[in-house]
Scaffold this motif. Structure first.
Motif, mmCIF file in Angstrom:
data_model
loop_
_atom_site.group_PDB
_atom_site.id
_atom_site.type_symbol
_atom_site.label_atom_id
_atom_site.label_comp_id
_atom_site.label_asym_id
_atom_site.label_seq_id
_atom_site.Cartn_x
_atom_site.Cartn_y
_atom_site.Cartn_z
ATOM 1 N N PRO A 251 0.827 -1.218 0.000
ATOM 2 C CA PRO A 251 0.000 0.000 0.000
ATOM 3 C C PRO A 251 0.856 1.260 0.000
ATOM 4 C CG PRO A 251 -0.749 -1.556 1.677
ATOM 5 C CD PRO A 251 0.558 -2.073 1.177
ATOM 6 N N LEU A 252 0.444 2.236 -0.782
ATOM 7 C CA LEU A 252 1.115 3.529 -0.799
ATOM 8 C C LEU A 252 0.476 4.405 0.280
ATOM 9 C CD1 LEU A 252 3.170 5.415 -2.284
ATOM 10 C CD2 LEU A 252 1.208 6.258 -3.571
ATOM 11 N N ILE A 253 1.074 4.436 1.468
ATOM 12 C CA ILE A 253 0.535 5.197 2.590
ATOM 13 C C ILE A 253 1.267 6.519 2.757
ATOM 14 C CG2 ILE A 253 0.105 5.169 5.087
ATOM 15 C CD1 ILE A 253 -0.095 2.155 4.935
ATOM 16 N N PHE A 254 2.573 6.501 2.565
ATOM 17 C CA PHE A 254 3.376 7.708 2.740
ATOM 18 C C PHE A 254 4.019 8.113 1.417
ATOM 19 C CE2 PHE A 254 4.004 5.551 7.007
ATOM 20 C CZ PHE A 254 3.038 6.327 7.644
ATOM 21 N N HIS A 255 3.940 9.368 1.109
ATOM 22 C CA HIS A 255 4.703 9.935 -0.004
ATOM 23 C C HIS A 255 4.888 11.422 0.258
ATOM 24 C CE1 HIS A 255 0.994 11.651 -1.830
ATOM 25 N NE2 HIS A 255 0.437 10.509 -1.469
ATOM 26 N N ASP A 256 5.911 11.986 -0.363
ATOM 27 C CA ASP A 256 6.279 13.369 -0.092
ATOM 28 C C ASP A 256 6.245 14.181 -1.387
ATOM 29 O OD1 ASP A 256 6.929 15.413 1.609
ATOM 30 O OD2 ASP A 256 9.042 14.864 1.849
ATOM 31 N N GLY A 257 6.644 15.445 -1.282
ATOM 32 C CA GLY A 257 6.634 16.323 -2.447
ATOM 33 C C GLY A 257 5.484 17.304 -2.376
ATOM 34 N N ARG A 258 5.645 18.414 -3.057
ATOM 35 C CA ARG A 258 4.630 19.465 -3.036
ATOM 36 C C ARG A 258 3.568 19.322 -4.127
ATOM 37 N NH1 ARG A 258 4.327 21.927 1.813
ATOM 38 N NH2 ARG A 258 6.319 22.822 2.469
ATOM 39 N N LEU A 259 3.951 18.748 -5.265
ATOM 40 C CA LEU A 259 3.005 18.675 -6.384
ATOM 41 C C LEU A 259 1.986 17.560 -6.164
ATOM 42 C CD1 LEU A 259 5.255 19.201 -9.536
ATOM 43 C CD2 LEU A 259 3.823 20.869 -8.339
ATOM 44 N N ALA A 260 0.713 17.912 -6.311
ATOM 45 C CA ALA A 260 -0.369 16.937 -6.184
ATOM 46 C C ALA A 260 -0.884 16.497 -7.541
ATOM 47 C CB ALA A 260 -1.519 17.527 -5.363
ATOM 48 N N ILE A 261 -0.315 17.047 -8.592
ATOM 49 C CA ILE A 261 -0.760 16.749 -9.943
ATOM 50 C C ILE A 261 0.441 16.297 -10.753
ATOM 51 C CG2 ILE A 261 -0.440 19.151 -10.677
ATOM 52 C CD1 ILE A 261 -2.793 18.830 -12.557
ATOM 53 N N LYS A 262 0.251 15.300 -11.610
ATOM 54 C CA LYS A 262 1.355 14.817 -12.425
ATOM 55 C C LYS A 262 1.766 15.894 -13.420
ATOM 56 C CE LYS A 262 2.804 10.969 -15.381
ATOM 57 N NZ LYS A 262 2.401 9.696 -16.029
ATOM 58 N N PRO A 263 3.041 16.317 -13.435
ATOM 59 C CA PRO A 263 3.456 17.447 -14.278
ATOM 60 C C PRO A 263 3.701 17.058 -15.732
ATOM 61 C CG PRO A 263 5.306 16.680 -12.967
ATOM 62 C CD PRO A 263 4.120 15.857 -12.537
ATOM 63 N N ALA A 426 -13.906 14.087 12.130
ATOM 64 C CA ALA A 426 -13.349 13.529 10.899
ATOM 65 C C ALA A 426 -13.160 14.656 9.891
ATOM 66 C CB ALA A 426 -14.283 12.458 10.330
ATOM 67 N N VAL A 427 -11.936 14.837 9.409
ATOM 68 C CA VAL A 427 -11.659 15.916 8.452
ATOM 69 C C VAL A 427 -11.019 15.328 7.195
ATOM 70 C CG1 VAL A 427 -11.384 17.648 10.255
ATOM 71 C CG2 VAL A 427 -9.382 16.407 9.457
ATOM 72 N N THR A 428 -11.340 15.920 6.073
ATOM 73 C CA THR A 428 -10.702 15.579 4.802
ATOM 74 C C THR A 428 -10.350 16.867 4.087
ATOM 75 O OG1 THR A 428 -12.866 15.420 3.699
ATOM 76 C CG2 THR A 428 -11.888 13.376 4.511
ATOM 77 N N SER A 429 -9.269 16.794 3.305
ATOM 78 C CA SER A 429 -8.817 17.975 2.578
ATOM 79 C C SER A 429 -8.142 17.549 1.287
ATOM 80 C CB SER A 429 -7.849 18.791 3.448
ATOM 81 O OG SER A 429 -7.360 19.907 2.733
ATOM 82 N N PRO A 430 -8.908 17.336 0.221
ATOM 83 C CA PRO A 430 -8.308 16.911 -1.050
ATOM 84 C C PRO A 430 -7.461 18.024 -1.666
ATOM 85 C CG PRO A 430 -10.639 17.414 -1.340
ATOM 86 C CD PRO A 430 -10.370 17.492 0.130
ATOM 87 N N ALA A 431 -6.332 17.645 -2.256
ATOM 88 C CA ALA A 431 -5.428 18.606 -2.886
ATOM 89 C C ALA A 431 -5.618 18.584 -4.402
ATOM 90 C CB ALA A 431 -3.979 18.282 -2.541
ATOM 91 N N PHE A 450 -0.925 25.132 0.840
ATOM 92 C CA PHE A 450 -2.338 24.762 0.918
ATOM 93 C C PHE A 450 -3.218 25.889 0.372
ATOM 94 C CE2 PHE A 450 -6.391 25.011 3.176
ATOM 95 C CZ PHE A 450 -6.931 23.765 2.889
ATOM 96 N N LEU A 451 -2.900 27.124 0.739
ATOM 97 C CA LEU A 451 -3.711 28.267 0.305
ATOM 98 C C LEU A 451 -3.454 28.636 -1.152
ATOM 99 C CD1 LEU A 451 -3.385 30.499 3.487
ATOM 100 C CD2 LEU A 451 -5.375 29.175 2.764
ATOM 101 N N MET A 452 -2.406 28.096 -1.760
ATOM 102 C CA MET A 452 -2.128 28.362 -3.171
ATOM 103 C C MET A 452 -2.975 27.504 -4.104
ATOM 104 S SD MET A 452 2.023 28.806 -3.092
ATOM 105 C CE MET A 452 2.186 28.616 -4.867
ATOM 106 N N ASP A 453 -3.660 26.511 -3.571
ATOM 107 C CA ASP A 453 -4.553 25.708 -4.403
ATOM 108 C C ASP A 453 -5.678 26.583 -4.951
ATOM 109 O OD1 ASP A 453 -3.757 23.138 -4.866
ATOM 110 O OD2 ASP A 453 -5.442 22.225 -3.845
ATOM 111 N N PRO A 454 -6.170 26.294 -6.140
ATOM 112 C CA PRO A 454 -7.282 27.105 -6.669
ATOM 113 C C PRO A 454 -8.499 27.099 -5.745
ATOM 114 C CG PRO A 454 -6.335 25.742 -8.404
ATOM 115 C CD PRO A 454 -5.692 25.309 -7.131
ATOM 116 N N TYR A 455 -8.827 25.950 -5.183
ATOM 117 C CA TYR A 455 -9.985 25.842 -4.289
ATOM 118 C C TYR A 455 -9.601 25.041 -3.043
ATOM 119 C CZ TYR A 455 -12.605 27.434 -8.371
ATOM 120 O OH TYR A 455 -13.052 28.154 -9.436
ATOM 121 N N PRO A 456 -8.963 25.675 -2.068
ATOM 122 C CA PRO A 456 -8.662 24.957 -0.820
ATOM 123 C C PRO A 456 -9.954 24.462 -0.174
ATOM 124 C CG PRO A 456 -7.521 27.076 -0.920
ATOM 125 C CD PRO A 456 -8.515 27.072 -2.025
ATOM 126 N N THR A 457 -10.055 23.165 0.007
ATOM 127 C CA THR A 457 -11.321 22.554 0.425
ATOM 128 C C THR A 457 -11.139 21.747 1.695
ATOM 129 O OG1 THR A 457 -12.000 22.397 -1.885
ATOM 130 C CG2 THR A 457 -13.204 21.040 -0.300
#
Length: 520
Positions: A251-263, A426-431, A450-457
């Motif tokens: 299982p992929l539980i931990f990963h790092d990096g700032r980009l949440a989208i494949k560049p 219970a909190v969720t915050s999709p990037a 986090f605040l640089m996302d177009p729609y911080p949710t």
């Protein structure tokens, strides 16, 4: 993989490659469709496959080098790679790869490079073809070979997540502990492979090679050692399904990096176009959060793209909004540093305190709510939390660190001894574009990203209260049961999987330390 090769071995390799192989009677059997291997018992066979040509669906290596450039080298290096790519695309394949390697790696410290194990596996896994993955799982022994990608980019992904026994990539030249941005010569790469297969004694068993038409690997490496060779066409890849997350070997539980989208090329263009607006939006959102009362800041933040969804039943809402209630202990799962702040938004109050194990000094100064750093001493931390609870609402994150994937880390039981009433949250915050968390980077920038996302949710869900064990746990066992119960309640509400992993596990995997952050 590092293998010492003598001059004698090099000469023998070249002699074997160019002279002896011409007189061998053995010729490999060429096949076109590797999917036919699914009906074959491969448990006693060795599979040699080309990573980029036969396992990954995408034919472009640009996104992976862009990830290295951005995560290990910074914004300017990634921007340089992007503006150079039109010229790279006009070069030959080999020269283009060499240029991308140079731009991405030049000057990067070898000991500090963790993108290969902490960042890239997520994106490689999302690009694996399900059909080829099933073939590899049937093999007795698997050897992954790459003619274009450095060893440091692929070894962590193939060994740790796909459980490939042997990985052969291109080695990088290092001077003074820093990457020079140049890969070792292909001849040396071939020598390493030749030495490897001799050690593994592959010639004594049945060896199957899987590669693509547009790679040079099969010309010698595959045809020299394989009894059968299967070729993957681009049209085959287009029909492949992506490997589902529930079929990952690990299982992929931990990963790092700032980009949440494949560049990819298009996504990278969008990221750079959004960049200036993202900084302005983050600054405006931060100003509103810090300087304007909740009554007015919530609609203003909604106007600036922030989204908050609150889920709570009517009875619990009346209890939480009652003016006569005392301080409540809120125990929530940990997604970003802003979890307590959004719980405060949901309660429409700034009279709320949160405790942290390690937080950057910048984040402490910018926090619009009171933050208290714990000392990791159980007795003193318990007293401090009880004192804070007597002054008002207290938010704790028992996981001790953030987790991006739909998993919950083990809950530390200290919070169960603080109050007789615990409210699970219970909190969720999709990037979308950026992750507001990091393990190896500068934590001071977490709220900004986090605040640089177009729609911080954020979605905040208040669950039914649970009884604590502040005065009724003589043998010390009940606190663990309550902590596990709170974890399971939150996990069920979010449909997350509960684990026994801890903060230490995360930081050892991603950052190579125990998780203590510098006060930057």
């Amino acid at each position: 993989m590092s293998v010492k090769i003598s001059i004698f071995q090099s000469l023998m390799f070249l002699f074997n490659r160019f002279i002896l192989r011409r007189y061998r009677s053995h010729k490999p059997k060429y096949q076109k469709c590797p999917s036919s291997l699914l009906q074959t018992d491969l448990s006693s066979h060795t599979l040699i496959f080309n990573l980029e040509g036969a396992l990954l669906k995408s034919n472009s290596l640009f996104p992976y080098f862009m990830l290295v450039a951005f995560e290990a080298g910074g914004v300017m290096r990634s921007f340089l790679l992007y503006i150079l790519y039109p010229f790279i695309s006009l070069m030959s394949h080999e020269m283009g790869v060499n240029v991308m390697v140079f731009v991405s790696f030049f000057g990067i410290k070898k000991d500090g490079f963790r993108a290969g194990r902490a960042v890239l596996p997520k994106y490689f896994l999302e690009d694996v073809g399900l059909e080829m993955f099933k073939v590899l799982r049937k093999g007795g022994k698997r050897i992954g070979v790459s003619d274009d990608l450095p060893q440091v980019m692929i070894e962590g992904f193939l060994k740790d997540y796909l459980e490939i026994e042997v990985v052969v990539g291109r080695e990088m030249k290092v001077v003074g502990g820093y990457y020079m941005g140049v890969m070792e010569d292909k001849t040396k790469h071939d020598l390493v492979f030749d030495e490897l297969v001799r050690k593994e004694r592959l010639n004594t068993g049945h060896v199957i090679g899987i590669t693509s038409f547009n790679t040079s690997l099969h010309r010698y490496l595959f045809s020299q050692f394989c009894q059968e060779i299967y070729f993957v066409k681009k049209s085959d890849k287009r029909n492949w399904q992506t490997l589902p997350k529930n079929q990952y070997p690990k299982p992929l539980i931990f990963h790092d990096g700032r980009l949440a989208i494949k560049p990819t090329l298009m996504n990278t263009l969008v990221l750079f176009m959004w960049g200036p607006f993202a900084i302005a939006a983050a600054a405006a959102r931060l100003f509103v959060s810090l300087c304007i009362p909740y009554t007015f800041s919530i609609p203003i933040l909604c106007f600036f793209g922030c989204r908050l969804t609150l889920e709570i039943d009517e009875v619990s809402s009346q209890k939480l909004n009652s003016s006569q209630r005392k301080g409540y202990l809120f125990a929530c799962n940990h997604r970003t540093l802003l979890d307590p702040l959004y719980i405060g938004f949901a309660l429409k109050t700034k009279n709320i305190t949160t405790v942290t194990y390690s937080l950057s000094r910048v984040s402490e100064l910018l926090a619009p709510i009171k933050t208290v750093r714990l000392t990791r001493d159980r007795v003193s931390d318990g007293k401090a939390m009880k004192k804070l609870l007597s002054e008002g609402d207290l938010v704790v994150c028992p996981e001790g660190t953030t987790c991006r994937e739909p998993h919950l880390l083990r809950f530390s039981p200290l919070f169960t001894e603080i109050s007789d009433v615990i409210v699970p949250v219970a909190v969720t915050s999709p990037a979308t574009f950026f992750y507001g968390t990091t393990a190896s980077g500068l934590k001071a920038f977490d709220p900004l990203f986090f605040l640089m996302d177009p729609y911080p949710t954020y979605t905040v869900q208040f669950l039914d209260s649970v009884s604590g064990v502040s005065c009724q746990d003589p043998d010390g066992k009940l606190k663990f049961e309550v902590a596990n119960h709170v974890q399971s309640v939150i996990g069920k509400a979010l449909d997350f999987e509960c684990t026994n992993l801890t903060r230490k596990d995360k930081y050892l995997i991603l950052a190579g330390n125990n998780g203590v952050v510098k006060k930057n």
